[in-house]
Write a protein that holds these residues in place. Sequence first.
Motif, mmCIF file in Angstrom:
data_model
loop_
_atom_site.group_PDB
_atom_site.id
_atom_site.type_symbol
_atom_site.label_atom_id
_atom_site.label_comp_id
_atom_site.label_asym_id
_atom_site.label_seq_id
_atom_site.Cartn_x
_atom_site.Cartn_y
_atom_site.Cartn_z
ATOM 1 N N ASN A 54 6.167 9.219 -11.452
ATOM 2 C CA ASN A 54 7.448 8.530 -11.250
ATOM 3 C C ASN A 54 7.404 7.489 -10.137
ATOM 4 O O ASN A 54 8.444 7.096 -9.628
ATOM 5 C CB ASN A 54 8.583 9.528 -10.972
ATOM 6 C CG ASN A 54 8.787 10.468 -12.127
ATOM 7 O OD1 ASN A 54 8.698 10.068 -13.287
ATOM 8 N ND2 ASN A 54 9.028 11.733 -11.821
ATOM 9 N N GLN A 55 6.218 7.069 -9.739
ATOM 10 C CA GLN A 55 6.082 6.040 -8.713
ATOM 11 C C GLN A 55 5.751 4.731 -9.411
ATOM 12 O O GLN A 55 4.762 4.639 -10.132
ATOM 13 C CB GLN A 55 4.976 6.421 -7.709
ATOM 14 C CG GLN A 55 4.876 5.495 -6.526
ATOM 15 C CD GLN A 55 3.779 5.934 -5.545
ATOM 16 O OE1 GLN A 55 3.015 6.860 -5.818
ATOM 17 N NE2 GLN A 55 3.692 5.233 -4.428
ATOM 18 N N ARG A 56 6.576 3.715 -9.233
ATOM 19 C CA ARG A 56 6.389 2.439 -9.919
ATOM 20 C C ARG A 56 5.514 1.466 -9.123
ATOM 21 O O ARG A 56 4.914 0.572 -9.691
ATOM 22 C CB ARG A 56 7.738 1.809 -10.218
ATOM 23 C CG ARG A 56 8.596 2.676 -11.135
ATOM 24 C CD ARG A 56 9.944 2.066 -11.374
ATOM 25 N NE ARG A 56 9.854 0.745 -11.964
ATOM 26 C CZ ARG A 56 9.977 0.492 -13.273
ATOM 27 N NH1 ARG A 56 10.173 1.480 -14.102
ATOM 28 N NH2 ARG A 56 9.893 -0.745 -13.715
ATOM 29 N N GLU A 57 5.486 1.622 -7.805
ATOM 30 C CA GLU A 57 4.652 0.748 -6.977
ATOM 31 C C GLU A 57 4.252 1.462 -5.701
ATOM 32 O O GLU A 57 4.859 2.460 -5.319
ATOM 33 C CB GLU A 57 5.376 -0.562 -6.646
ATOM 34 C CG GLU A 57 6.626 -0.405 -5.810
ATOM 35 C CD GLU A 57 7.312 -1.728 -5.546
ATOM 36 O OE1 GLU A 57 7.748 -1.902 -4.403
ATOM 37 O OE2 GLU A 57 7.413 -2.564 -6.456
ATOM 38 N N GLY A 58 3.228 0.919 -5.060
ATOM 39 C CA GLY A 58 2.729 1.474 -3.807
ATOM 40 C C GLY A 58 1.878 0.431 -3.105
ATOM 41 O O GLY A 58 1.732 -0.698 -3.584
ATOM 42 N N THR A 59 1.296 0.791 -1.992
ATOM 43 C CA THR A 59 0.484 -0.158 -1.231
ATOM 44 C C THR A 59 -0.847 0.452 -0.816
ATOM 45 O O THR A 59 -0.964 1.665 -0.641
ATOM 46 C CB THR A 59 1.213 -0.613 0.050
ATOM 47 O OG1 THR A 59 1.533 0.531 0.843
ATOM 48 C CG2 THR A 59 2.469 -1.399 -0.273
ATOM 49 N N VAL A 60 -1.831 -0.413 -0.675
ATOM 50 C CA VAL A 60 -3.118 -0.078 -0.065
ATOM 51 C C VAL A 60 -3.136 -0.817 1.264
ATOM 52 O O VAL A 60 -2.816 -2.007 1.326
ATOM 53 C CB VAL A 60 -4.303 -0.520 -0.956
ATOM 54 C CG1 VAL A 60 -5.624 -0.336 -0.225
ATOM 55 C CG2 VAL A 60 -4.295 0.249 -2.262
ATOM 56 N N THR A 61 -3.478 -0.131 2.343
ATOM 57 C CA THR A 61 -3.478 -0.752 3.672
ATOM 58 C C THR A 61 -4.897 -1.144 4.075
ATOM 59 O O THR A 61 -5.876 -0.560 3.617
ATOM 60 C CB THR A 61 -2.886 0.192 4.737
ATOM 61 O OG1 THR A 61 -3.700 1.364 4.823
ATOM 62 C CG2 THR A 61 -1.459 0.573 4.393
ATOM 63 N N PHE A 62 -4.969 -2.139 4.935
ATOM 64 C CA PHE A 62 -6.247 -2.629 5.437
ATOM 65 C C PHE A 62 -6.255 -2.570 6.960
ATOM 66 O O PHE A 62 -5.262 -2.899 7.612
ATOM 67 C CB PHE A 62 -6.497 -4.084 5.005
ATOM 68 C CG PHE A 62 -6.595 -4.264 3.519
ATOM 69 C CD1 PHE A 62 -7.747 -3.927 2.843
ATOM 70 C CD2 PHE A 62 -5.525 -4.783 2.796
ATOM 71 C CE1 PHE A 62 -7.840 -4.102 1.465
ATOM 72 C CE2 PHE A 62 -5.601 -4.956 1.434
ATOM 73 C CZ PHE A 62 -6.757 -4.611 0.760
ATOM 74 N N ALA A 63 -7.387 -2.159 7.508
ATOM 75 C CA ALA A 63 -7.631 -2.217 8.942
ATOM 76 C C ALA A 63 -8.876 -3.078 9.137
ATOM 77 O O ALA A 63 -9.734 -3.152 8.258
ATOM 78 C CB ALA A 63 -7.842 -0.835 9.525
#
Length: 148
Positions: free
Chosen positions: A115-124
Amino acid sequence: MSRTLWRDERAIEGLPIRLVIALVVGVACLGVMMSTISGVATLQVTEVDVEPAPEVTGTGDTDVTVTVVDPKGSPVSGATIVAKSGTATLDSVTTASTGDNGKATLSLSPSLGPNQREGTVTFAVKPPASGNYRDEQSNTELLVVQNQ
């Protein structure tokens, strides 16, 4: 004739002008010191950011080219980029080093929860040791959307 200091009113006559002169000289010296310090390049620190391409991707296997840039948009070579799960999930942390053009390609496989339509990948970013770079502020994230 005996003089006593507590009756002598002449001591106050030169005090205001001496204070003004000391203040003007102090401000001038402070201005010279501040301009000297701001001109020293070794004390300045440059924040880096990332520019992922594409900025939006779907779930599943994908290659993302990430460019490390300084505030002027110039590429930064020799930096290490770390991609990790944000609100989208990665199987593992992925790393890559930037080349002379400031770019690195990461092979990612982001997934989203039910039920998750979007998300993020983070960068360091671990900046190169050869420059005065820092990565203290949050970086641009990769948006992951549910495949239709």
